[in-house]
Write a protein that holds these residues in place. Structure first.
Motif, mmCIF file in Angstrom:
data_model
loop_
_atom_site.group_PDB
_atom_site.id
_atom_site.type_symbol
_atom_site.label_atom_id
_atom_site.label_comp_id
_atom_site.label_asym_id
_atom_site.label_seq_id
_atom_site.Cartn_x
_atom_site.Cartn_y
_atom_site.Cartn_z
ATOM 1 N N SER A 130 0.820 -1.214 0.000
ATOM 2 C CA SER A 130 0.000 0.000 0.000
ATOM 3 C C SER A 130 0.854 1.263 0.000
ATOM 4 O O SER A 130 0.408 2.329 0.415
ATOM 5 C CB SER A 130 -0.922 0.002 1.227
ATOM 6 N N ASP A 131 2.101 1.147 -0.478
ATOM 7 C CA ASP A 131 3.054 2.265 -0.532
ATOM 8 C C ASP A 131 3.510 2.717 0.846
ATOM 9 O O ASP A 131 3.948 3.857 1.025
ATOM 10 C CB ASP A 131 2.479 3.467 -1.307
ATOM 11 N N GLY A 132 3.394 1.830 1.814
ATOM 12 C CA GLY A 132 3.892 2.122 3.148
ATOM 13 C C GLY A 132 5.275 1.538 3.347
ATOM 14 O O GLY A 132 5.889 1.036 2.404
ATOM 15 N N PRO A 133 5.784 1.598 4.565
ATOM 16 C CA PRO A 133 7.128 1.082 4.848
ATOM 17 C C PRO A 133 7.153 -0.441 4.887
ATOM 18 O O PRO A 133 6.108 -1.101 4.980
ATOM 19 C CB PRO A 133 7.432 1.663 6.228
ATOM 20 N N SER A 134 8.358 -0.991 4.824
ATOM 21 C CA SER A 134 8.565 -2.415 5.049
ATOM 22 C C SER A 134 9.535 -2.550 6.212
ATOM 23 O O SER A 134 10.243 -1.605 6.550
ATOM 24 C CB SER A 134 9.123 -3.082 3.790
ATOM 25 N N TRP A 135 9.535 -3.700 6.836
ATOM 26 C CA TRP A 135 10.438 -3.913 7.960
ATOM 27 C C TRP A 135 10.727 -5.412 8.087
ATOM 28 O O TRP A 135 9.985 -6.248 7.586
ATOM 29 C CB TRP A 135 9.847 -3.379 9.265
ATOM 30 N N THR A 244 -6.506 4.267 0.104
ATOM 31 C CA THR A 244 -5.733 3.094 -0.294
ATOM 32 C C THR A 244 -4.223 3.305 -0.217
ATOM 33 O O THR A 244 -3.460 2.386 -0.482
ATOM 34 C CB THR A 244 -6.095 2.662 -1.726
ATOM 35 N N LYS A 245 -3.785 4.514 0.150
ATOM 36 C CA LYS A 245 -2.356 4.819 0.207
ATOM 37 C C LYS A 245 -1.911 4.973 1.651
ATOM 38 O O LYS A 245 -2.485 5.762 2.405
ATOM 39 C CB LYS A 245 -2.049 6.091 -0.575
ATOM 40 N N PHE A 246 -0.906 4.226 2.039
ATOM 41 C CA PHE A 246 -0.419 4.275 3.411
ATOM 42 C C PHE A 246 0.483 5.490 3.586
ATOM 43 O O PHE A 246 1.625 5.508 3.132
ATOM 44 C CB PHE A 246 0.352 2.997 3.749
ATOM 45 N N ASP A 247 -0.061 6.534 4.216
ATOM 46 C CA ASP A 247 0.694 7.777 4.391
ATOM 47 C C ASP A 247 0.241 8.475 5.671
ATOM 48 O O ASP A 247 -0.574 7.947 6.420
ATOM 49 C CB ASP A 247 0.533 8.693 3.170
ATOM 50 N N ALA A 248 0.772 9.665 5.919
ATOM 51 C CA ALA A 248 0.465 10.387 7.154
ATOM 52 C C ALA A 248 -0.742 11.310 7.032
ATOM 53 O O ALA A 248 -1.036 12.061 7.970
ATOM 54 C CB ALA A 248 1.691 11.196 7.583
ATOM 55 N N SER A 249 -1.456 11.259 5.916
ATOM 56 C CA SER A 249 -2.585 12.178 5.737
ATOM 57 C C SER A 249 -3.699 11.925 6.756
ATOM 58 O O SER A 249 -4.487 12.824 7.057
ATOM 59 C CB SER A 249 -3.143 12.073 4.318
#
Length: 324
Positions: A130-135, A244-249
């Protein structure tokens, strides 16, 4: 090119931050099932490509698992009195993704990879897709032997005050900062109107809307969730304009009075959580915009280590929906 470097930088930072937690360790299956993470990733990606909303479902499924009995796959057990049948777990999604990944793992390396680890990996992959971070997910969880609907009362509720949320998170060893950061998972996904409607028409039995809702947004919500609408299928995005976008909004929306759930909006009103929301809301772009991605990854590693069973505790289920 800059975006790719930025994501790589976040991943590098997270790699350095990962430590063995609760008996878990990075690369746990490197010799016993070296394709484990690849198999889970490909399964999640297959479902995500057909329906991107499954990402939020998998993330929520992992969260609900960890908050009851610890991260031990107890939410995956089916049955009339099992955890997943609790009212708090109605609407959970993603079971079929975990089951499919587990089936392939059993065909490749039987009796090795736990369902709890599959779920932890699937949640990570859902965020990444979802365009977020990976770890790096510390692994080695074993599956629990208890799954009871009555234990689901420990789950956070959309109507919880910040004080109640704080206590529920503290009971799991999670701080106020973890609370705000993990609730940021609402940057993807939706909720049913039934959990929102009371804020729109009869908040605290006054016959009025919740005054903390932005007036322009109130009209939008009332259009999506009409008064006395009997259609329980109506749903509203938890992150206005960026579902649908993993962000800080999500945090900007909460700051601006556009939080959908009461429990989310209260984070801006509380003295202890106000500044944490504000810090995330004010850093949407550039390198400073990495703050949420980095902190979310760390918080997820911490969450996924809650109450884990390792060593000889629990079992490695053959089928995720039932005990061996």
């Amino acid at each position: 090119m800059i975006a790719a470097l930025t994501v790589s930088f976040v991943i590098l930072l997270i790699e350095f931050s990962v430590q063995a937690q609760g008996g878990l360790q990075k690369g746990f299956y490197s010799s016993t099932c070296p394709r484990a993470e690849e198999i889970v990733r490909s399964t999640v990606e297959k479902y995500f490509n057909s329906d991107s909303t499954i990402a939020a479902g998998l993330l929520r499924l992992h969260f609900h698992d960890c908050f009851v009995q610890g991260c031990d796959g107890s939410v995956l057990i089916s049955g009339a009195s099992a955890e997943r049948s609790a009212v708090q777990n109605l609407g959970l999604r993603g079971f079929e993704v975990v089951d499919d990944a587990k089936s392939e793992l059993e065909a490749t390396c039987p009796g090795v990879v736990s369902c709890a680890d599959v779920l932890a990996l699937a949640a990570r992959d859902a965020v990444d897709l979802s365009d977020g971070p990976s770890w790096s997910v510390p692994l080695g969880r074993r599956d629990g032997l208890v799954s009871s609907a009555s234990d689901a009362t420990s789950l956070p509720s959309p109507t919880d005050s910040v004080a109640v949320q704080r206590q529920k998170f503290a009971d799991k060893g999670l701080t106020d900062h973890d609370l705000v950061t993990l609730v940021g998972a609402h940057t993807i996904g939706q909720t049913a109107c039934v959990f929102v409607r009371y804020r729109l028409y009869n908040f605290t039995a006054t016959g009025n809307a919740d005054p903390t809702i932005n007036q322009a947004f109130l009209g939008q919500l009332q259009t999506i969730c009409p008064h006395d609408d009997g259609d329980f299928s109506n749903r509203v995005a938890l992150d206005k304009g960026s579902m649908t976008k993993f962000d800080a909004s999500y945090f900007k929306n909460v700051r601006d009075g556009n939080g959908v759930l009461e429990s989310d909006q209260r984070l801006w009103e509380d003295d202890a959580t106000h500044d944490i929301v504000g810090n995330y809301a004010g850093n949407l772009r550039g390198l400073l915009g990495l703050r949420f991605a980095y902190e979310f990854s760390k918080a997820m590693i911490k969450l996924s280590s809650v109450g884990v069973k390792t060593g000889t505790d629990g079992q490695i289920r053959t089928t995720c929906s039932k005990f061996n």
